[in-house]
Scaffold this motif. Structure first.
Motif, PDB file in Angstrom:
ATOM      1  N   THR A  19      48.603  36.179  33.142  1.00 43.95           N
ATOM      2  CA  THR A  19      47.457  36.801  33.780  1.00 43.95           C
ATOM      3  C   THR A  19      46.490  35.741  34.283  1.00 43.95           C
ATOM      4  O   THR A  19      46.180  34.781  33.586  1.00 43.95           O
ATOM      5  CB  THR A  19      46.733  37.724  32.780  1.00 43.95           C
ATOM      6  OG1 THR A  19      47.639  38.758  32.383  1.00 43.95           O
ATOM      7  CG2 THR A  19      45.506  38.361  33.427  1.00 43.95           C
ATOM      8  N   TYR A  20      46.054  35.921  35.516  1.00 44.12           N
ATOM      9  CA  TYR A  20      45.063  35.031  36.100  1.00 44.12           C
ATOM     10  C   TYR A  20      43.703  35.714  36.108  1.00 44.12           C
ATOM     11  O   TYR A  20      43.598  36.907  36.370  1.00 44.12           O
ATOM     12  CB  TYR A  20      45.461  34.642  37.528  1.00 44.12           C
ATOM     13  CG  TYR A  20      46.708  33.797  37.581  1.00 44.12           C
ATOM     14  CD1 TYR A  20      46.628  32.411  37.404  1.00 44.12           C
ATOM     15  CD2 TYR A  20      47.952  34.373  37.779  1.00 44.12           C
ATOM     16  CE1 TYR A  20      47.771  31.625  37.435  1.00 44.12           C
ATOM     17  CE2 TYR A  20      49.100  33.600  37.805  1.00 44.12           C
ATOM     18  CZ  TYR A  20      49.012  32.225  37.630  1.00 44.12           C
ATOM     19  OH  TYR A  20      50.134  31.449  37.655  1.00 44.12           O
ATOM     20  N   ASN A  21      42.690  34.905  35.858  1.00 41.51           N
ATOM     21  CA  ASN A  21      41.327  35.420  35.871  1.00 41.51           C
ATOM     22  C   ASN A  21      40.712  35.246  37.259  1.00 41.51           C
ATOM     23  O   ASN A  21      40.745  34.152  37.819  1.00 41.51           O
ATOM     24  CB  ASN A  21      40.466  34.670  34.856  1.00 41.51           C
ATOM     25  CG  ASN A  21      40.888  34.971  33.429  1.00 41.51           C
ATOM     26  OD1 ASN A  21      41.388  36.059  33.138  1.00 41.51           O
ATOM     27  ND2 ASN A  21      40.694  34.004  32.542  1.00 41.51           N
ATOM     28  N   VAL A  22      40.143  36.318  37.771  1.00 39.01           N
ATOM     29  CA  VAL A  22      39.504  36.233  39.081  1.00 39.01           C
ATOM     30  C   VAL A  22      38.072  36.728  38.992  1.00 39.01           C
ATOM     31  O   VAL A  22      37.714  37.531  38.127  1.00 39.01           O
ATOM     32  CB  VAL A  22      40.268  37.040  40.148  1.00 39.01           C
ATOM     33  CG1 VAL A  22      41.705  36.546  40.278  1.00 39.01           C
ATOM     34  CG2 VAL A  22      40.247  38.531  39.831  1.00 39.01           C
ATOM     35  N   SER A  58      48.962  41.193  37.269  1.00 36.46           N
ATOM     36  CA  SER A  58      48.771  39.800  36.852  1.00 36.46           C
ATOM     37  C   SER A  58      47.349  39.287  37.021  1.00 36.46           C
ATOM     38  O   SER A  58      47.089  38.114  36.768  1.00 36.46           O
ATOM     39  CB  SER A  58      49.710  38.879  37.647  1.00 36.46           C
ATOM     40  OG  SER A  58      51.040  39.315  37.554  1.00 36.46           O
ATOM     41  N   LEU A  59      46.451  40.133  37.480  1.00 40.78           N
ATOM     42  CA  LEU A  59      45.080  39.674  37.684  1.00 40.78           C
ATOM     43  C   LEU A  59      44.117  40.435  36.787  1.00 40.78           C
ATOM     44  O   LEU A  59      44.271  41.631  36.556  1.00 40.78           O
ATOM     45  CB  LEU A  59      44.648  39.862  39.147  1.00 40.78           C
ATOM     46  CG  LEU A  59      45.455  39.145  40.225  1.00 40.78           C
ATOM     47  CD1 LEU A  59      44.777  39.319  41.583  1.00 40.78           C
ATOM     48  CD2 LEU A  59      45.629  37.663  39.912  1.00 40.78           C
ATOM     49  N   ASP A 117      40.420  31.417  37.680  1.00 38.97           N
ATOM     50  CA  ASP A 117      41.488  30.804  38.466  1.00 38.97           C
ATOM     51  C   ASP A 117      41.274  30.925  39.964  1.00 38.97           C
ATOM     52  O   ASP A 117      41.702  30.080  40.731  1.00 38.97           O
ATOM     53  CB  ASP A 117      42.836  31.450  38.102  1.00 38.97           C
ATOM     54  CG  ASP A 117      43.206  31.210  36.650  1.00 38.97           C
ATOM     55  OD1 ASP A 117      43.462  30.036  36.307  1.00 38.97           O
ATOM     56  OD2 ASP A 117      43.187  32.173  35.860  1.00 38.97           O
ATOM     57  N   ARG A 137      40.312  27.959  43.340  1.00 41.96           N
ATOM     58  CA  ARG A 137      40.920  28.583  44.511  1.00 41.96           C
ATOM     59  C   ARG A 137      39.955  29.652  45.027  1.00 41.96           C
ATOM     60  O   ARG A 137      39.406  30.425  44.235  1.00 41.96           O
ATOM     61  CB  ARG A 137      42.245  29.242  44.145  1.00 41.96           C
ATOM     62  CG  ARG A 137      43.341  28.273  43.728  1.00 41.96           C
ATOM     63  CD  ARG A 137      44.573  29.060  43.343  1.00 41.96           C
ATOM     64  NE  ARG A 137      45.600  28.231  42.730  1.00 41.96           N
ATOM     65  CZ  ARG A 137      45.657  27.945  41.423  1.00 41.96           C
ATOM     66  NH1 ARG A 137      44.738  28.438  40.596  1.00 41.96           N
ATOM     67  NH2 ARG A 137      46.626  27.188  40.948  1.00 41.96           N
ATOM     68  N   ASN A 144      47.828  36.139  45.939  1.00 44.77           N
ATOM     69  CA  ASN A 144      49.159  36.116  45.312  1.00 44.77           C
ATOM     70  C   ASN A 144      49.896  34.825  45.660  1.00 44.77           C
ATOM     71  O   ASN A 144      50.455  34.155  44.778  1.00 44.77           O
ATOM     72  CB  ASN A 144      49.990  37.328  45.775  1.00 44.77           C
ATOM     73  CG  ASN A 144      49.618  38.615  45.062  1.00 44.77           C
ATOM     74  OD1 ASN A 144      49.007  38.609  43.990  1.00 44.77           O
ATOM     75  ND2 ASN A 144      49.971  39.746  45.663  1.00 44.77           N
ATOM     76  N   LEU A 179      48.410  31.755  43.968  1.00 47.18           N
ATOM     77  CA  LEU A 179      48.627  31.694  42.521  1.00 47.18           C
ATOM     78  C   LEU A 179      50.117  31.637  42.165  1.00 47.18           C
ATOM     79  O   LEU A 179      50.470  31.640  40.984  1.00 47.18           O
ATOM     80  CB  LEU A 179      47.987  32.917  41.858  1.00 47.18           C
ATOM     81  CG  LEU A 179      46.457  32.971  41.915  1.00 47.18           C
ATOM     82  CD1 LEU A 179      45.946  34.351  41.514  1.00 47.18           C
ATOM     83  CD2 LEU A 179      45.839  31.887  41.022  1.00 47.18           C
TER      84      LEU A 179
END
Lengths: 342, 342, 342, 342
Positions: free
Chosen positions: A2-5, A27-28, A70, A93, A324, A327
């Motif tokens: 999992t990515y943190n946004v 995944s977010l 992220d 990013r 996407n 990442l």
């Protein structure tokens, strides 16, 4: 994984659309939301349709922590965006949804937006975010500049034709019909229901719409020579959708062939059977773009008609598609939601 | 594990909505689609917004194979539905979206639908599909009868209040505002854009709407005595949404408490903070139902206002929620799509 | 004979509607138009739909001359209106479209509008402008207070019933559906097309809408005892129209008879055949009001449904009807325009 | 003096619009209304918005008496119209709103409408009904053929330019946006509210729209050589209005001058100040046509944008304007109704 946004400017329509899409993205995870004028409020207060989600409270940008973040979506107004982004940690990013990093030439930026760019160095680094045509660069980018929603629509119709050399570059007319959410959640008289509903009209006429800067930059680059299209947007009484009717001159078979080849493998861009015209109704609230090709009765004249949802494929869906890629996730992840009809 | 499902009557709006929802459901696969008048066509021809999906061609019901099918959604018109369902293999799990199996008493069916029921035995077996109140029965059922969309909305507002005994059972008024997709894809003059847009009116006035049969059956069962509400539906110029403004008599704290307790753990039904009114805009294209409770200035009078999307929570979303239960899947699977706004 | 009229506050919707109606009125000539924030502009700049008319330029109120003016329409916001009107020459006939002179009791004004009235003496003189019920007083009046548009709709449904004593005065519910132009040309987020279109909701819930002040005053006066109705307005995605579904208790024959008798000779108010429900679509842009009467299946319960156009019969058309009376002109002059459908 | 008129095909939208306009026309009286499928019904049953009018009951055409009738409006479908009209008494003045007498060349009729014309002799007599350009002929005519609504819009933009020789005749593109009432009260799926609202699309693409027959005939006649324009209509979610964005090549001053000169004295056609774009909202429900002229940034390219209401100036208003001329009445009589906004 999992990515943190984080989403800056989450209190506008593109911000809300990002939250809507990310809500079912596997995944977010949204760890920060800013909205300076609404700081301290919950998203449920600003956008009650999002009340079922467990989201961070809105903060000011100043109060937001970027530790562990992220990727940042920046859905701020232009001019504000460049100031904010130039102050963010450099390792982040960033997908910017404003107009600030779309034009590579600072003079062009100043021409269309009326003031000098204040982050010229970053402007040079930014990758133009029309995914299907900048996929590799986007995958490697730290800063991606989301395209204008009208600019995206026109480019989906025209880029493959210019690249293939199958149309007359000096006779291109884009007659575009845009729904009102493209104007944002702004308090303007012409956006009121009573003013807009049951009526429609051209606006920014005469070649004054700012998205022409993007058309000029991109089409000229593809053609290897200056290309200046005619572009007349119209505002129609609907909330979502852009329909670009593009008038070109060339051979319809060559034109259809160029588009068909360009998009054959694309997950989100579909060329309809020859002679069929798309409808905004058929891509609403989705990341799909439908393109129709029709030969006119006048020999050598062809209409290429492209339809997409300005808030999704034209803006927040595109942003997520780019995120996407940045990442390393599957490009379509979280974006295969079917259009909402009726 | 993936379950195979078929949709009978896939050429109507509830059929299309099922396909939209199942498109991103991780455990269901559509293996059959019927649409008798459109047999031989692809879904892309009938519903171009679904053209990105890899779907079976529409067939007649007669030509459809049910081998390997785990569950059938039946989105046929009433009267047709009972005939078709009574001819299906008996081991199939069936979620019927028509009115045919909602009323347990054949006399009531005949009263509201104007002719005798032709599958009385199956009618007895059917479980009423209001998920939150029939969860256990639905989990075990072979045949679930989806509720009327208006009937669902009124019941979300009223069932907990009747069960808790906190309102006067003889003074209940449901003033309901329905969007037009509830009438289906039927060619009727009053459903034309030119006839409906910019205007609104009551219909089926005087207690003649068929969903009253469901209200009578369910409310009387909950109360343990006959309950006959007043119910006046209105048609408003929108495509999706139902808003039921329910006028009751009782103590606002008791009323709020009863609703809050009933739905505290429910994933799809949310009671808003006291005094807030819901909007159909905030649940559009989602499976959520928002309920507001407001005390009137007249002492002892309370408005309970419920909003849901007739095609989703009121019909196809409910059907999918029930299918999840019947198949042993998590109840919310595929249904957490956020509302589409604006 | 031609009478000279001026319109104060001509840059709002009710001002524009007055101009639209007067444009084909044979006996009135517009000699002055004010719009303080738009002073110096032509009406064609503020309302391009009026560009075919030969109209005075917009001025400030201070710069307007009232010499030779026979009647003034005051379409200013409340609170502003009382200040302006108290400064006008005392011989002028005035039709005020604001809320300022509707409530005869200054305490009621303060209760509903949040501050003391600043022109209490004039408030006493003002005649309530519901033409059909105050015809004689209006004919003699110098100052007529136009009614609230919602207040007018509810009263057309209820006044004859209260007067005739045919309904239970303690069980009256007005569930009202209003189009958005009633909120004026105000820059508010909830009035944006993107926010309103495709959705609907209740507002001013719980008995807080200011038009309740009018209901209380008028219904109590008619009944000769205090009457406090329940009133819940809803905002629907349309530009013009109000539909009031009024729930009452009484005998349907007596109710129909009372309405029929009250309006038999009225040129603008029509009682539909028993059991028929009106639609806002059928009175749009006209001065007509349609009233339907329907018996519920629950014995003794009746719905009276009234439809009118908020900008015409609910406001500017009413104002013109009153002006006709005040000037000794035929009451219907200039007002027989047929509704616009579709 | 009052003239007696009859309307054949009064149960469609153009028929209803004729009744709406004639309702306040001082010199016309409706003495006959036909509607074969609705014969025996009152207009209030077919169009409840007309219930305030004292109108004849609908009859079949066979049962209608033409004694004492001065003029007949024929609002029947094409093909039917020619049959009916050829059977009417020959002294009658007739304004036909169908397509049957628009094309002077029977071969062109057959080409565009798919079957031979059955009243070729009358077709030759008919005068094309674009009032501003056929005024003298219309004044003397017994049979006037109302124009197509789209055809009218395009011609208002282009005829003066072709006549003045100020544009390139081989590069004319008409991108037209039409509201839905132009399709009539037909039960077609694509005209349903749920299908049309919130979406828009091109239709009759590729030069297949029948109004091209009128463009070809008229533009070629004006030019004195064949002229074949490109014409792409779009359907937008509104009920009334046509907006034609016409792309031409020429000098903007010459273009503006030609239009300005052509319409300077016209009561219904207005050329806006240079650079302004019209809106359908500003001519809705009126007989006005607004025309804007805008130079593109691309040198030598100009947009001429025309807006009118398809049911009024594009059809029934035009018919009444022509009837006024045929009866020797002032051309504007009954037609100065202001547009309805909002």
């Amino acid at each position: 994984m999992t990515y943190n946004v984080a989403i800056l400017g989450a209190s506008g329509y593109t911000g809300a659309e990002l939250v809507r899409l990310i809500a079912t993205h596997p995944s977010l995870k949204i760890v920060g939301l800013s909205g300076n004028s609404k700081a301290g409020l919950s998203m449920a207060q600003v956008f009650p349709h999002l009340r079922h989600l467990d989201l961070p409270v809105l903060t000011t940008i100043e109060d937001m922590s970027f530790d562990g973040v992220d990727l940042v979506f920046c859905a701020l107004p232009h001019a504000t965006s460049q100031k904010v982004i130039s102050g963010l940690p450099r390792h982040l990013r960033i997908v910017d949804l404003s107009a600030d990093f779309r034009l590579r030439d600072p003079a062009e930026y100043e021409k269309w937006y009326g003031k000098p760019h204040s982050a010229v160095e970053m402007q040079k680094e930014a990758v133009y975010g029309l995914t299907e045509f900048y996929r590799d660069e986007i995958s490697q980018a730290l800063l991606v500049a989301g395209t204008g929603c009208n600019a995206a629509t026109g480019q989906y119709a025209l880029r493959p034709l210019i690249a293939a050399g199958v149309i007359d570059l000096d006779n291109i007319i884009i007659d575009l019909k845009a729904a009102v959410s493209g104007a944002g959640r702004a308090l303007k008289e012409n956006l009121l229901h009573a003013e807009l509903s049951e009526g429609y009209h051209a606006y920014a006429v005469g070649g004054t719409h700012r998205h022409l800067g993007e058309f000029d930059q991109e089409f000229s680059a593809v053609a290897g020579r200056p290309v200046h299209v005619q572009f007349t947007p119209h505002l129609v009484p609907a909330n979502r959708g852009i329909l670009a009717t593009v008038y070109v001159q060339g051979d319809v078979e060559a034109i259809y062939g160029a588009l068909d080849a360009a998009y054959a493998e694309e997950p989100f861009v579909t060329v309809l059977p020859k002679g069929e015209a798309p409808s905004t109704k058929h891509i609403r609230a989705s990341n799909f773009c439908h393109i129709g090709v029709v030969a006119d009765r006048v020999s050598g004249r062809v209409m290429v008609i492209a339809a997409l949802d300005n808030l999704t494929k034209g803006s927040s869906g595109q942003a997520l598609q780019n995120a996407n890629l940045m990442l390393g996730l599957p490009e379509t992840e979280g974006l295969m939601l079917a259009p909402v009809f009726p």
